[in-house]
Design a protein around this motif. Sequence first.
Motif, PDB file in Angstrom:
ATOM      1  N   UNK A 424      20.006  39.337   5.795  1.00  0.00           N
ATOM      2  CA  UNK A 424      21.552  39.863   6.728  1.00  0.00           C
ATOM      3  C   UNK A 424      21.748  39.179   7.903  1.00  0.00           C
ATOM      4  N   UNK A 425      20.098  39.132   8.423  1.00  0.00           N
ATOM      5  CA  UNK A 425      20.210  39.297   9.911  1.00  0.00           C
ATOM      6  C   UNK A 425      21.041  40.736  10.695  1.00  0.00           C
ATOM      7  N   UNK A 426      20.875  41.063   9.716  1.00  0.00           N
ATOM      8  CA  UNK A 426      21.572  43.017  11.126  1.00  0.00           C
ATOM      9  C   UNK A 426      20.639  43.515  11.945  1.00  0.00           C
ATOM     10  N   UNK A 427      19.347  44.011  11.464  1.00  0.00           N
ATOM     11  CA  UNK A 427      18.976  44.331  12.410  1.00  0.00           C
ATOM     12  C   UNK A 427      17.217  44.599  11.932  1.00  0.00           C
ATOM     13  N   UNK A 428      16.073  44.608  12.871  1.00  0.00           N
ATOM     14  CA  UNK A 428      14.933  45.462  12.741  1.00  0.00           C
ATOM     15  C   UNK A 428      14.587  46.203  12.441  1.00  0.00           C
TER      16      UNK A 428
END
Length: 490
Positions: A424-428
Amino acid sequence: MAPLKTTKLYTNNVNKIATRSRAATHLKEINGNKGLERALRGKRKADCSPTKENGNKRTALGELTNNKIDFATGKGIKKVTVQSSVLPSVKTVVKNNKQKENGAPPPAPLNKIITRASLKQTVHHIPNQTAVKSKETQKENNLPPATKKRLSNEFEKTESEPSLYSTALEDAARKSTRLSSKSSESSTIVEQKPSPSNVSLVIQQLESKLNLGNHDVPPGIRDFDKENWNDIYQVSHYAMDIFNYYKEREKMFPIGDYMERQVCLTKMMRSQLVDWMVEIQESFELNHETLYLGVKLVDMYLDRVTVSKEMLQLVGAAAMFIASKFDERIPPMIDDFLYICDGAYTRREMIRMEINLLKIIDFNLGIPISYRFLRRFARCARITMPILTLARYILEFSLMDYDTISIKDSILASAALYMALKMKKVSNWTPTLEFYTGYKLEDFKDTILLLNKGLHRPSREQLMTVRNKYSHKIFFEVATTPLLKDDAFF
C-alpha cells in the motif's frame, strides 16, 4: 387446552376412548393404586412433536424406576429377584448383644423398610464418640478449641498462611520446584512441599523471562496501552504480558515436516482441505480465530498420526468442530458438519474423530495463532482497516501453503503486516512495530520471500475460495492489489 390422550381400556372386552382423568379413575377402581395416576399423565407436547413408538425413557441411573404398566390389569410389571434365606451366624448374634449392652439399637432386619424416621432414631441413639475423644484430648493437653478457618476470604491471608488460591505464575513455580525436587530426590517417595522462598525465586525468574510488568516504552514511540489505560475492553494493564506469554507458548506446539510420513496424502490435498475449511468459515459466518485454530489442529494431528485419503476430510471437519466450540459463542451443531461433508461420515465417526483428535493434542487448545498477533500489532501501530484487511488476506492465503507450517505465528503475522504496508506504500518497519512485535526486519526476511512467492503462484480452480472472499467490497477488494517483486520489500 391440551389435546385428549387416547387410551385403550379393556373392560368387558370393549375398547373405549377415555381421557387422562377417566383412565386414572378406571385404574383406581381396579387396584386402588394412586401412583398409577401419575404414570398415565403425559406431558403437554406441541402439536408438531413427532410420536415416539417406544415410550420408555432411559434414566440416568439405568432402568431403576422405568417400570412398564400392564393396562390389562393396571399393575406395574417389576422384576423380582428371590434371595435364599441365610441364618445368622454366631458372630452376628454376639455383636448384636454387645450393641444392646452399649445402648445402641440392633441393626434393622433385611425385610424391614428403612425410613427417614428410623434413620433419625438410629442417629440419635449412636453417640458421637469421635467428638468426645477430641474434647478429652484437648482437656488433657490443654489445647485451645479448634476454630473453623475462612477459606473463601482471600484478603485475610498472611505470609505464614498460604492462600487457597494461586496465580498462574505461582502454579508454574510450584510445578517447576516439584520437578526439580523429584529429579534431585528420586529415591524418596514422599513429595515435599516447596518452600515459599523457592516459589518466589521461580516467580521472579518467570517474570524476568516473560518480561512481565515491564511496560516502559522507549522515547519516540507512542504508548498504545497507556492511551487506552481506562478502557476495560483493551485490557491495557496486562496486554503486553499476555502477548509475551503467547510468544513463549509458541515453543510448545512445534510442527515438523510430516508429509514424508503421510503415504496417502500430498501437499495439494492439504491445500484443498484448507480451502474447504475457509469455505466452512465463510458459510457458517465463523470467527477467523476458529479457522486458524482449525488449521493448526489439522497440522498437529497429521504430524503425529498417519491418515488415509478418505479420512482427511473427517479430520478437517472435526478440527473445525472443536475450534468452533472453543472460540464461538454459538457453535454449529454436529449435524451441520455432517451435512457439509455430504453424508460421507456418520455421527459416530465424527464423535470418535473428535475424541481421538483431542487425545492426540493432549486437550491443549490454548494455541497461539497468527491472527491474534496480527490484530495486536496493527492496533499498536494505528494501522487503517484496508491495510489490516490486506495483511489478513496475505496471512489467510498462507494457510494453504505447506511450507509455512513450521514458522512461528508471531513471525508470520509480522511478515504479513510488513508486506501490506509496502504494497500500500504507507511506511516501512517502524520502531513502534519493532517494539511491540519484538522482531526486526532481518528476523522475518525469509518469511517475506516465502509469502510473496505464494502470492505469485498461478491461481487454480480448486484453490479460489480465499481470492474470491477477499475480492468482495466488504473486504475492500484487497485481493486485486498489485503484487510486488522481492526487491521492492527491501
